[in-house]
Design a protein around this motif. Sequence first.
Motif, PDB file in Angstrom:
ATOM      1  N   ILE A  19       0.820  -1.222   0.000  1.00 58.26           N
ATOM      2  CA  ILE A  19       0.000   0.000   0.000  1.00 58.26           C
ATOM      3  C   ILE A  19       0.850   1.267   0.000  1.00 58.26           C
ATOM      4  N   THR A  21      -0.034   5.585   0.282  1.00 57.93           N
ATOM      5  CA  THR A  21      -1.140   6.525   0.502  1.00 57.93           C
ATOM      6  C   THR A  21      -0.634   7.950   0.302  1.00 57.93           C
ATOM      7  N   LEU A  36      -7.940  10.395   8.804  1.00 59.88           N
ATOM      8  CA  LEU A  36      -7.909  11.209   7.587  1.00 59.88           C
ATOM      9  C   LEU A  36      -8.054  12.685   7.930  1.00 59.88           C
ATOM     10  N   TRP A  46     -12.023   6.317  10.938  1.00 66.05           N
ATOM     11  CA  TRP A  46     -12.814   5.425  10.074  1.00 66.05           C
ATOM     12  C   TRP A  46     -12.403   3.981  10.342  1.00 66.05           C
ATOM     13  N   CYS A  48     -13.827  -0.407  10.112  1.00 65.96           N
ATOM     14  CA  CYS A  48     -14.843  -1.383   9.713  1.00 65.96           C
ATOM     15  C   CYS A  48     -14.577  -2.710  10.407  1.00 65.96           C
ATOM     16  N   LEU A  89     -22.436   2.853   8.188  1.00 65.96           N
ATOM     17  CA  LEU A  89     -23.030   2.107   7.084  1.00 65.96           C
ATOM     18  C   LEU A  89     -22.961   0.639   7.469  1.00 65.96           C
ATOM     19  N   SER A  91     -23.315  -3.368   5.934  1.00 60.26           N
ATOM     20  CA  SER A  91     -23.561  -4.372   4.893  1.00 60.26           C
ATOM     21  C   SER A  91     -24.023  -5.637   5.588  1.00 60.26           C
ATOM     22  N   ASP A 125     -25.986  -2.016   2.625  1.00 62.25           N
ATOM     23  CA  ASP A 125     -26.114  -2.916   1.482  1.00 62.25           C
ATOM     24  C   ASP A 125     -26.705  -4.221   2.004  1.00 62.25           C
ATOM     25  N   SER A 137     -19.257  -0.243   8.925  1.00 61.29           N
ATOM     26  CA  SER A 137     -18.219   0.747   8.647  1.00 61.29           C
ATOM     27  C   SER A 137     -18.639   2.004   9.384  1.00 61.29           C
TER      28      SER A 137
ATOM     29  N   TRP B  46     -20.317   8.458   0.673  1.00 60.83           N
ATOM     30  CA  TRP B  46     -19.902   7.257   1.395  1.00 60.83           C
ATOM     31  C   TRP B  46     -20.784   6.095   0.964  1.00 60.83           C
ATOM     32  N   CYS B  48     -21.018   1.476   0.648  1.00 63.25           N
ATOM     33  CA  CYS B  48     -20.409   0.165   0.912  1.00 63.25           C
ATOM     34  C   CYS B  48     -21.118  -0.892   0.067  1.00 63.25           C
ATOM     35  N   ASP B  49     -20.372  -1.879  -0.354  1.00 58.46           N
ATOM     36  CA  ASP B  49     -20.916  -2.961  -1.169  1.00 58.46           C
ATOM     37  C   ASP B  49     -20.222  -4.259  -0.818  1.00 58.46           C
ATOM     38  N   ARG B  86     -11.994   8.617  -3.029  1.00 58.48           N
ATOM     39  CA  ARG B  86     -10.735   9.009  -2.390  1.00 58.48           C
ATOM     40  C   ARG B  86     -10.116   7.911  -1.516  1.00 58.48           C
ATOM     41  N   TYR B  87     -10.925   7.220  -0.715  1.00 59.46           N
ATOM     42  CA  TYR B  87     -10.399   6.288   0.281  1.00 59.46           C
ATOM     43  C   TYR B  87     -11.253   5.031   0.331  1.00 59.46           C
ATOM     44  N   LEU B  88     -10.639   3.924   0.692  1.00 61.96           N
ATOM     45  CA  LEU B  88     -11.446   2.728   0.930  1.00 61.96           C
ATOM     46  C   LEU B  88     -10.914   1.908   2.098  1.00 61.96           C
ATOM     47  N   LEU B  89     -11.845   1.270   2.769  1.00 65.03           N
ATOM     48  CA  LEU B  89     -11.576   0.226   3.759  1.00 65.03           C
ATOM     49  C   LEU B  89     -12.153  -1.066   3.196  1.00 65.03           C
ATOM     50  N   ALA B  90     -11.506  -2.186   3.477  1.00 63.13           N
ATOM     51  CA  ALA B  90     -12.002  -3.463   2.977  1.00 63.13           C
ATOM     52  C   ALA B  90     -12.088  -4.486   4.100  1.00 63.13           C
ATOM     53  N   ILE B 121      -6.053   3.038  -0.089  1.00 63.29           N
ATOM     54  CA  ILE B 121      -6.529   1.935   0.764  1.00 63.29           C
ATOM     55  C   ILE B 121      -5.988   2.209   2.165  1.00 63.29           C
ATOM     56  N   SER B 137     -15.900  -0.408   1.743  1.00 59.73           N
ATOM     57  CA  SER B 137     -16.525   0.840   2.159  1.00 59.73           C
ATOM     58  C   SER B 137     -15.672   1.948   1.555  1.00 59.73           C
ATOM     59  N   MET B 138     -16.300   2.858   0.827  1.00 57.96           N
ATOM     60  CA  MET B 138     -15.532   3.867   0.100  1.00 57.96           C
ATOM     61  C   MET B 138     -16.005   5.273   0.417  1.00 57.96           C
ATOM     62  N   LEU B 139     -15.054   6.170   0.629  1.00 57.61           N
ATOM     63  CA  LEU B 139     -15.336   7.585   0.839  1.00 57.61           C
ATOM     64  C   LEU B 139     -14.904   8.372  -0.385  1.00 57.61           C
TER      65      LEU B 139
END
Lengths: 298, 298
Positions: A19, A21, A36, A46, A48, A89, A91, A125, A137, B46, B48-49, B86-90, B121, B137-139
Amino acid sequence: MLISKIGEFGLLERFRKLITTDASVIKGSGDDCAVLKFDRQHYLLWTCDMIVEDIDFTSHTGPLLIGRKAVAISVSDIAACGGVPRYLLASLALPKETPVSFSERIFQGMLDIAKKYKINIVGGDLSKAEKITLDVSMLGQVEKKNLVLRNKACPGDVIFVTGALGGSIKGKHLNFTPRLKEARFLVKNFKVNAMIDISDGLLQDLGHILEQSRVGARLYADLIPQGPQAKDLNDALYSGEDFELLFTLSKDQAEKLLAKHLAIFQPIGEIREENFALRLVDKANRERLLKIKGFRHF
Amino acid sequence: MLISKIGEFGLLERFRKLITTDASVIKGSGDDCAVLKFDRQHYLLWTCDMIVEDIDFTSHTGPLLIGRKAVAISVSDIAACGGVPRYLLASLALPKETPVSFSERIFQGMLDIAKKYKINIVGGDLSKAEKITLDVSMLGQVEKKNLVLRNKACPGDVIFVTGALGGSIKGKHLNFTPRLKEARFLVKNFKVNAMIDISDGLLQDLGHILEQSRVGARLYADLIPQGPQAKDLNDALYSGEDFELLFTLSKDQAEKLLAKHLAIFQPIGEIREENFALRLVDKANRERLLKIKGFRHF
């Protein structure tokens, strides 16, 4: 080679090395929350956390508790960085044959605790899956001066926990109170050098502070508070999902805190230099080296 | 009563009725993204999927494509609101016996597309599960003036899509290009009244715009672009995961767009008053009422 060979943290380490950033990321992966840039006074926090049926709860767990747990874990992460949760949020994946009432009670469990902490549920979701899976999240905020990470523990610091450890599997892991109030009290009134929430066991999570602060530590068996459900000292040292806060204060700050006689903040040891590693003074006053280990998913 | 009886959207509707949010929430659940206050010029977006093995991909899907898909879906949601990711958490759950190399390739698939769209990320969560489950989850951010939701379509608006529809299951659902560039071009140069990405099928997603804007629509079978893998018109109308943008422009704005002769933006119909409902003019120039339906998880 299977992931069970290198373990959860080995795999995360491999991911992390890949990664990069940009400058708007104050802290990326490797702490309780990502941090952030936000406004002049605040950072965004942030986090999750995913919980899965048969791993984090069973098919007998009450649906209110499933929803509650997913939210509480993330609140605990925001607290561990010194901040306040604001939005979430969710899922949610459910088997097709789930009753509507059961689904609604999962959601109600989330709502109840979200309301308690004034967190806005702003979307999510829905998916199908064989096992109930819930990923929350959460976004929070922290005043820049109150941000606490894992990397500023110093030799001489006193190590504290916020409550009794061990035996969480008997029930606490489903109905624990995230230590948000305590964390906010700490960051507003003290200079907290390092903080983490104990999700994978005292020693493993202390290990994260030691590694990231490049320090060692000495713990005192006599001082480690064991929960009513804890089997023994080892259970308090190694078992996961206590969701208590583990933090360090300089000696001065520690004395100031101890002078307040607040039973919830228990000193359990002190930070030492890195080459001291991690040692435990047992009840017979003998000191031995401890191995850093705890809960691992694989 | 089982959730399969009321369906995904019935269940979401029941959840939504229970939610209250504070004034910092510009738009909560019910659009492609949640919209939150950020700074003077921007909102936070914001989304999430969650994707699950055997539902959103199979055990034969290449790991790079699994990682890619999870990220691309969220990019598409941010694009549909007019913003920039801009940003994501997974959150990633894996079976214990997953090879390290397979896990790393899932992550690499995420990294590759994240890099392409300059997304940081910033962390995540690893768990164990029987089926591979990946929740992103994405911002993102959007200039306040460029925010597009689903609720401002007006009678007289021209309805457009960004590309061919149908047959996504044959492969496009795994390697589609989220229409970020196109969305940004649109919001910077036109006044887009409503926009959504087509994830559950053209009619179902158009249905969200119609419902939230309280309008009806007329589509022309002749104008609906069918993908090379689409079986027939019904496939283009009802099948999911096209991830094309569906948007509406006033007549003036539509003429301005059409004058640019950009093949990617295809007009397919027009917005009408609410009581017109949804109708299709078929190739023999006969008009019939359409039922709003499409992909549902349960």
